[in-house]
Design a protein around this motif. Structure first.
Motif, PDB file in Angstrom:
ATOM      1  N   ALA A   1      -5.685   7.314   0.454  1.00 55.83           N
ATOM      2  CA  ALA A   1      -6.650   6.850  -0.564  1.00 55.83           C
ATOM      3  C   ALA A   1      -6.186   5.498  -1.057  1.00 55.83           C
ATOM      4  O   ALA A   1      -5.656   5.360  -2.137  1.00 55.83           O
ATOM      5  N   SER A   2      -6.376   4.513  -0.197  1.00 52.09           N
ATOM      6  CA  SER A   2      -5.847   3.192  -0.526  1.00 52.09           C
ATOM      7  C   SER A   2      -6.870   2.386  -1.327  1.00 52.09           C
ATOM      8  O   SER A   2      -8.054   2.381  -1.012  1.00 52.09           O
ATOM      9  N   SER A   3      -6.382   1.711  -2.384  1.00 50.14           N
ATOM     10  CA  SER A   3      -7.291   0.880  -3.175  1.00 50.14           C
ATOM     11  C   SER A   3      -7.521  -0.405  -2.417  1.00 50.14           C
ATOM     12  O   SER A   3      -6.574  -1.103  -2.086  1.00 50.14           O
ATOM     13  N   ARG A   4      -8.774  -0.684  -2.110  1.00 52.17           N
ATOM     14  CA  ARG A   4      -9.093  -1.878  -1.341  1.00 52.17           C
ATOM     15  C   ARG A   4      -9.552  -3.003  -2.253  1.00 52.17           C
ATOM     16  O   ARG A   4     -10.108  -3.991  -1.809  1.00 52.17           O
TER      17      ARG A   4
ATOM     18  N   THR B   1       0.834  -1.201   0.000  1.00 49.86           N
ATOM     19  CA  THR B   1       0.000   0.000   0.000  1.00 49.86           C
ATOM     20  C   THR B   1       0.870   1.254   0.000  1.00 49.86           C
ATOM     21  O   THR B   1       1.837   1.325   0.745  1.00 49.86           O
ATOM     22  N   GLY B   2       0.524   2.182  -0.871  1.00 53.48           N
ATOM     23  CA  GLY B   2       1.246   3.451  -0.904  1.00 53.48           C
ATOM     24  C   GLY B   2       2.560   3.377  -1.641  1.00 53.48           C
ATOM     25  O   GLY B   2       3.364   4.306  -1.586  1.00 53.48           O
ATOM     26  N   ALA B   3       2.804   2.259  -2.353  1.00 51.55           N
ATOM     27  CA  ALA B   3       4.100   2.117  -3.026  1.00 51.55           C
ATOM     28  C   ALA B   3       4.090   2.762  -4.412  1.00 51.55           C
ATOM     29  O   ALA B   3       5.121   2.850  -5.068  1.00 51.55           O
ATOM     30  N   GLY B   4       2.917   3.186  -4.883  1.00 47.87           N
ATOM     31  CA  GLY B   4       2.862   3.892  -6.157  1.00 47.87           C
ATOM     32  C   GLY B   4       2.237   3.110  -7.295  1.00 47.87           C
ATOM     33  O   GLY B   4       2.460   3.429  -8.459  1.00 47.87           O
ATOM     34  N   LYS B   5       1.384   2.120  -6.971  1.00 46.32           N
ATOM     35  CA  LYS B   5       0.755   1.320  -8.030  1.00 46.32           C
ATOM     36  C   LYS B   5      -0.250   2.167  -8.799  1.00 46.32           C
ATOM     37  O   LYS B   5      -0.206   2.252 -10.031  1.00 46.32           O
ATOM     38  N   THR B   6      -1.156   2.799  -8.041  1.00 49.35           N
ATOM     39  CA  THR B   6      -2.203   3.583  -8.689  1.00 49.35           C
ATOM     40  C   THR B   6      -1.596   4.788  -9.402  1.00 49.35           C
ATOM     41  O   THR B   6      -2.012   5.150 -10.502  1.00 49.35           O
ATOM     42  N   TYR B   7      -0.563   5.365  -8.769  1.00 43.54           N
ATOM     43  CA  TYR B   7       0.105   6.513  -9.399  1.00 43.54           C
ATOM     44  C   TYR B   7       0.675   6.088 -10.750  1.00 43.54           C
ATOM     45  O   TYR B   7       0.532   6.797 -11.753  1.00 43.54           O
TER      46      TYR B   7
HETATM   47  N1  LIG Z   1       6.570   7.909  -8.755  1.00 43.78           N
HETATM   48  C1  LIG Z   1       5.939   8.758  -7.947  1.00 43.78           C
HETATM   49  N2  LIG Z   1       6.197  10.060  -7.969  1.00 43.78           N
HETATM   50  C2  LIG Z   1       5.561  10.896  -7.140  1.00 43.78           C
HETATM   51  N3  LIG Z   1       4.635  10.521  -6.233  1.00 43.78           N
HETATM   52  C3  LIG Z   1       4.338   9.236  -6.156  1.00 43.78           C
HETATM   53  C4  LIG Z   1       4.975   8.265  -7.005  1.00 43.78           C
HETATM   54  N4  LIG Z   1       4.497   7.077  -6.693  1.00 43.78           N
HETATM   55  C5  LIG Z   1       3.586   7.271  -5.712  1.00 43.78           C
HETATM   56  N5  LIG Z   1       3.494   8.558  -5.401  1.00 43.78           N
HETATM   57  C6  LIG Z   1       2.646   9.130  -4.352  1.00 43.78           C
HETATM   58  O1  LIG Z   1       2.586   8.196  -3.263  1.00 43.78           O
HETATM   59  C7  LIG Z   1       1.285   8.125  -2.724  1.00 43.78           C
HETATM   60  C8  LIG Z   1       0.781   6.695  -2.727  1.00 43.78           C
HETATM   61  O2  LIG Z   1       0.755   6.206  -4.032  1.00 43.78           O
HETATM   62  P1  LIG Z   1      -0.424   5.304  -4.607  1.00 43.78           P
HETATM   63  O3  LIG Z   1      -1.758   5.732  -4.134  1.00 43.78           O
HETATM   64  O4  LIG Z   1      -0.189   5.174  -6.042  1.00 43.78           O
HETATM   65  O5  LIG Z   1      -0.065   3.957  -3.870  1.00 43.78           O
HETATM   66  P2  LIG Z   1      -0.704   2.511  -4.116  1.00 43.78           P
HETATM   67  O6  LIG Z   1       0.433   1.561  -4.201  1.00 43.78           O
HETATM   68  O7  LIG Z   1      -1.646   2.530  -5.226  1.00 43.78           O
HETATM   69  O8  LIG Z   1      -1.449   2.260  -2.751  1.00 43.78           O
HETATM   70  P3  LIG Z   1      -2.805   1.378  -2.504  1.00 43.78           P
HETATM   71  O9  LIG Z   1      -2.450  -0.042  -2.708  1.00 43.78           O
HETATM   72  O10 LIG Z   1      -3.140   1.663  -1.078  1.00 43.78           O
HETATM   73  O11 LIG Z   1      -3.794   1.896  -3.457  1.00 43.78           O
HETATM   74  C9  LIG Z   1       0.424   9.017  -3.569  1.00 43.78           C
HETATM   75  O12 LIG Z   1       0.264  10.244  -2.890  1.00 43.78           O
HETATM   76  C10 LIG Z   1       1.208   9.244  -4.834  1.00 43.78           C
HETATM   77  O13 LIG Z   1       0.957  10.510  -5.381  1.00 43.78           O
END
Ligand SMILES: Nc1ncnc2c1ncn2[C@@H]1O[C@H](COP(=O)(O)OP(=O)(O)OP(=O)(O)O)[C@@H](O)[C@H]1O
Length: 838
Positions: A202-205, A88-94
């Motif tokens: 805003a975690s994707s569940r 979670t929060g590692a940047g998948k959705t980003y």
């Molecule tokens: N490469 C990047 N550059 C800048 N910001 C980033 C990057 N990757 C992620 N972030 C930031 O980190 C935060 C978490 O990223 P994101 O929501 O994509 O995580 P996630 O892996 O999709 O989490 P989840 O599984 O909970 O949905 C967000 O605020 C996003 O803007």
């Protein structure tokens, strides 16, 4: 070469991470494909992937490497899947969507928008006819929900020869251009299940799937190819505790973890040669990804990681997942549809699908869900619902069901095996407990009998006193001594408490922990013995509280601790054969003068005790044999006779040992230089880790010196070992370096057949114990704990025999002999052994 291309992306450090660890990152960049990451043991591991995107990588870099080949393949009829995986929060959705699907600058635009743009650029420039359809679903709590039509909240996953795996009934919207696509996508994204966790606001569940179906027909040869691009934004793969999940959120996290572990199992099966049964059907996610992972599709995995040390364990597990995935060998196939455009076969198939779905949804209105599912199976089997792929589907599902059954049965057999093993172990434990309980019951009965005998003895004594005193002195005298006799009678009438005796079976020796308290210091010694004999005194003899070690009263705890600390090495079978002879009076640990070196030494000076003085006291008791003289007696000789002649064993102090060095290693090291009587390694009471110091007792001073010559300064695992006579080191006050060392004897053994003897008379000496117990067999060692300051013994000690039978005989000895007691005068030390003699 793997067909799944696996890349890693480290996002920039978040504010929270910077606050916790500053700018520190946990990886060391090597090149654009590899980096070093520390594992759980803090060891450097090199990870290599098809591409590594470091913090400064742009969204376009990720797209160009991962998605461009997949888009062009889709137009050519090869399915492609891109999956983002990570905590979670590692940047998948980003990575998938950028900060926002609709409103974001070109630089931050995610994979989805870029895929759409590229698709329409490629298709728009071609002269052929084409259609692009978009579906969006999410897998939430193991249900497939249609994100473009929320009323469809439990879609079924099906498989057909022409379409492969598909989601039956999912809304498909035809899209004509990018902006059309993005609008529909943003509507779907808005419908996605998003929650707030401690890791990501805003975690994707849910696992979200963006599906683009492309049909591309070449006007020249009338052929139609259809390809699919599936973009999968997985839910976070974090630990449940770290997300702070409760209630529904906890259920979500559990389901997410379950489906991700099913994904892991599928990847394991695909990479470890167990392809005959790959558990694709274990979760909705793996079933949908079956084509992507199973070889009929080009696939790319983007492992998203946080670079922060605080998320290192999660990143490590993501990287390991990526490494395993790289091993998948897949060979994507072209699925051409060599058909006349006019016949539009796919549309026919869809019409039939629609017809079937309409019938089924009508049935669902009046019947239960499971019944409709059964009916559907039946209709397909009977051909009532026409499905051109029904036979193939039915065959394949039968095969799948059969192999699934087999794997379930195999799993059940494995589980049963484990249960049988557990039960056998349990049974063995219970059997041993029963044996101990039976022995203890027998001993308790003996004790009760002894108690009854004690009470009878008291009565007889009373009669005897009355008879003896009355006869010669008459009534007058009787009246004058009557109060004394009555008080004696009252005392004697009190029952004698039964002796406490625990006799452990030989195969489970007890490592007896005894706490030593002295001022601020508090240490624990562990003594290895097979039986505990705690001798109670009649109440009228009790002047001081009985010196029962604290842990005695909690025997179960001490057994548990003993077993844990004992380890397999120290089991009775591995205990070395009894050394020839060892008799000692041993002070409490704190009096040794190590931890409180200065205080200890000055005490010695005041009270006139030094190690040398103690030697004289202890060893000059017999014929005064010259110290340091080795009489060279064999172990087989009558040891009791040699008790007084034997030269004092010399104790060596060994330090700077490697931590892994144990009793056996030291035995091996010292045995070539003489007879080793005891080896004691000092260990930390909490952790059990060696402190690197030890005491080794040799049979004679000469042998001790030989060992010093040979071993002092020896290089052991790169450490220079220090071997000196313990007495030299102890009396060397200038040796400041050693003053802080606190030796702790944690493993003392002379023989495995050893008993603890408690509540002894104050004046008992080791030789008295030896004399008394020699009638039972060969006494290998006696050890009595004494208080240096008062010169008194601590009224408990240990003695060991050369065989189990002798130990048995000792336990049957008449114990009343110990009830005779004496009080030492101040400073007396090792005197008056006659109090114990019959
Ligand atoms: N490469 C990047 N550059 C800048 N910001 C980033 C990057 N990757 C992620 N972030 C930031 O980190 C935060 C978490 O990223 P994101 O929501 O994509 O995580 P996630 O892996 O999709 O989490 P989840 O599984 O909970 O949905 C967000 O605020 C996003 O803007």
């Amino acid at each position: 070469m793997s067909n799944v291309s696996v890349c890693v992306r480290f996002r920039p450090l978040s504010h929270k991470e910077r606050k916790a660890n500053g700018d520190k990152v946990y990886f060391k960049k090597l090149d654009s494909e590899s980096f070093v990451f520390k594992d759980e043991r803090e060891e450097d591991v090199i990870f290599s992937f098809d591409k590594v995107f470091y913090e400064d990588a742009q969204q376009s870099d990720v797209y160009n490497f991962l998605a461009v080949p997949i888009v062009s393949d889709a137009i050519n009829g090869i399915n492609g899947t891109i999956i983002t995986y990570g905590q979670t929060g590692a940047g998948k959705t980003y990575s998938m969507e950028g900060p926002s699907i609709l409103h974001c600058n070109e630089q931050k635009t995610g994979l989805v928008q870029r895929v759409v743009d590229e698709l329409f650029v490629c298709l728009g420039s071609s002269a052929s006819t084409w259609t692009v359809k978009l579906s969006m679903v999410e897998i939430y709590l193991e249900k497939v929900r249609d994100l473009l039509d929320l009323s469809k909240d439990n879609l079924q996953i099906k498989e057909s020869k022409t379409q492969g795996i598909y989601i039956s009934g999912a809304t498909e919207i035809s899209i004509l251009n990018s902006s059309d696509a993005l609008e529909n996508l943003s509507q779907g994204i808005a419908n996605r299940a998003v929650g707030e966790t401690q890791m990501n606001l805003a975690s994707s569940r849910s696992h979200c799937l963006y599906i683009f179906s492309v049909q591309y027909g070449s006007t020249s040869d009338e052929r139609v190819t259809s390809g699919k691009i599936i973009l999968v934004d997985l839910a976070g793969s974090e630990k449940v505790e770290k997300t702070g999940a409760e209630g529904r959120v906890l259920d979500e996290a559990k389901t997410i973890n379950k489906s991700l572990s099913a994904l892991g199992n599928v990847i394991n099966a695909l990479t470890t040669g167990k392809q005959n049964h790959v558990p694709f059907r274990d979760s909705k996610l793996t079933r949908i990804l079956q084509d992507a992972l199973g070889g009929n599709s080009r696939a790319a995995l983007l492992c998203c990681c946080s670079p922060s040390p605080s998320n290192a364990p999660e990143s490590l597990s993501t990287l390991r997942f990526g490494t395993r995935t790289k091993l998948i060998k897949a060979s994507p196939k072209l699925i051409p549809e060599a058909v006349d455009n006019t016949k539009k076969p796919t549309i026919e198939t869809h019409d039939q699908d629609d017809l079937r779905d309409r019938i089924l949804s009508k049935l669902r209105l009046s019947l239960k869900e499971e019944d409709v599912d059964l009916l559907e199976e039946l209709f397909v089997q009977e051909g009532i619902i026409f499905d051109p792929n029904s036979v193939a589907d039915f065959d394949s599902s039968c095969r799948d069901t059969a192999s699934e059954e087999i794997s379930l049965l195999m799993q059940a057999v494995e589980e049963l095996k484990e249960t049988v093993e557990e039960l056998t172990d349990e049974n063995e434990k219970l059997r041993r407990n029963l044996q101990v309980a039976q022995e203890m019951t027998a001993q308790a009965q003996l004790a009760a009998a002894a108690n009854a005998a004690g009470a009878a003895w008291s009565r007889t004594l009373l009669d005897f006193v009355a008879a003896v005193l009355l006869r010669p002195f008459g009534m007058h005298t009787w009246l004058s001594i009557q109060p004394f006799v009555s008080s004696l009678a009252r005392k004697l009438a009190q029952p004698v408490p039964p002796p406490v005796l625990f006799h452990l079976p030989p195969q489970s020796p007890l490592l007896l922990p005894i706490h030593h308290h002295h001022g601020h210091s508090h240490r624990l010694r562990l003594y290895h013995c097979n039986a505990i004999l705690h001798l109670p005194r009649p109440p009228h003899f009790r002047r001081l509280p009985p010196p029962l070690p604290a842990l005695f009263t909690r025997r179960a705890a001490s057994v548990g601790l003993g077993a844990a600390r004992l380890g397999p090495k120290a089991r009775a079978s591995s205990v070395p054969p009894p050394p020839p002879f060892f008799e000692t009076v041993e002070e409490e640990e704190e009096e040794r003068g190590w931890s409180d070196a200065e205080a200890g030494f000055s005490d010695e000076a005041e009270e006139g005790f030094s190690d040398e003085a103690e030697d004289e006291q202890e060893w000059a008791g017999g014929n005064g044999a010259a110290r340091g003289e080795d009489l060279g007696a064999d172990a087989g000789e009558d040891l009791s006779g040699l008790a007084r002649q034997w030269p004092r064993p010399r104790e060596l102090f060994v330090c700077n040992l490697p931590r892994r060095c144990d009793v056996q290693d030291l035995l091996k090291l010292f045995t070539p230089h003489g007879t080793v009587l005891s080896v004691e390694i000092s260990r930390d009471a909490e952790t059990g880790i060696s402190r690197g110091t030890a005491f080794v007792t040799m049979r004679s001073l000469a042998e001790a010196r030989t060992a010093i010559n040979a071993l002092d300064g020896l290089d052991l695992d790169g450490r220079e070992v220090f071997v000196k006579l313990a007495s030299d080191v102890i009396s060397n006050r200038k040796n400041v370096n050693l003053a802080h060392i606190t030796p702790m004897k944690d493993h003392i053994f002379e023989s495995p057949h050893k008993i603890y003897v408690g509540n002894l008379a104050w004046s008992v000496q080791p030789q008295d114990l030896r004399e008394l117990f020699t009638q039972c067999g060969t006494v290998v060692s006696t050890r009595l704990l004494t208080d240096r300051k008062g010169g008194r013994n601590r009224v408990y000690g240990f003695l060991s025999f050369s065989s189990a039978e002798e130990l048995e005989a000792a336990l049957k000895l008449d114990r009343t002999v110990f009830f005779r007691t004496g009080y030492p005068s101040k400073g007396s030390y090792c005197r008056a052994p006659d109090t114990l003699r019959r």
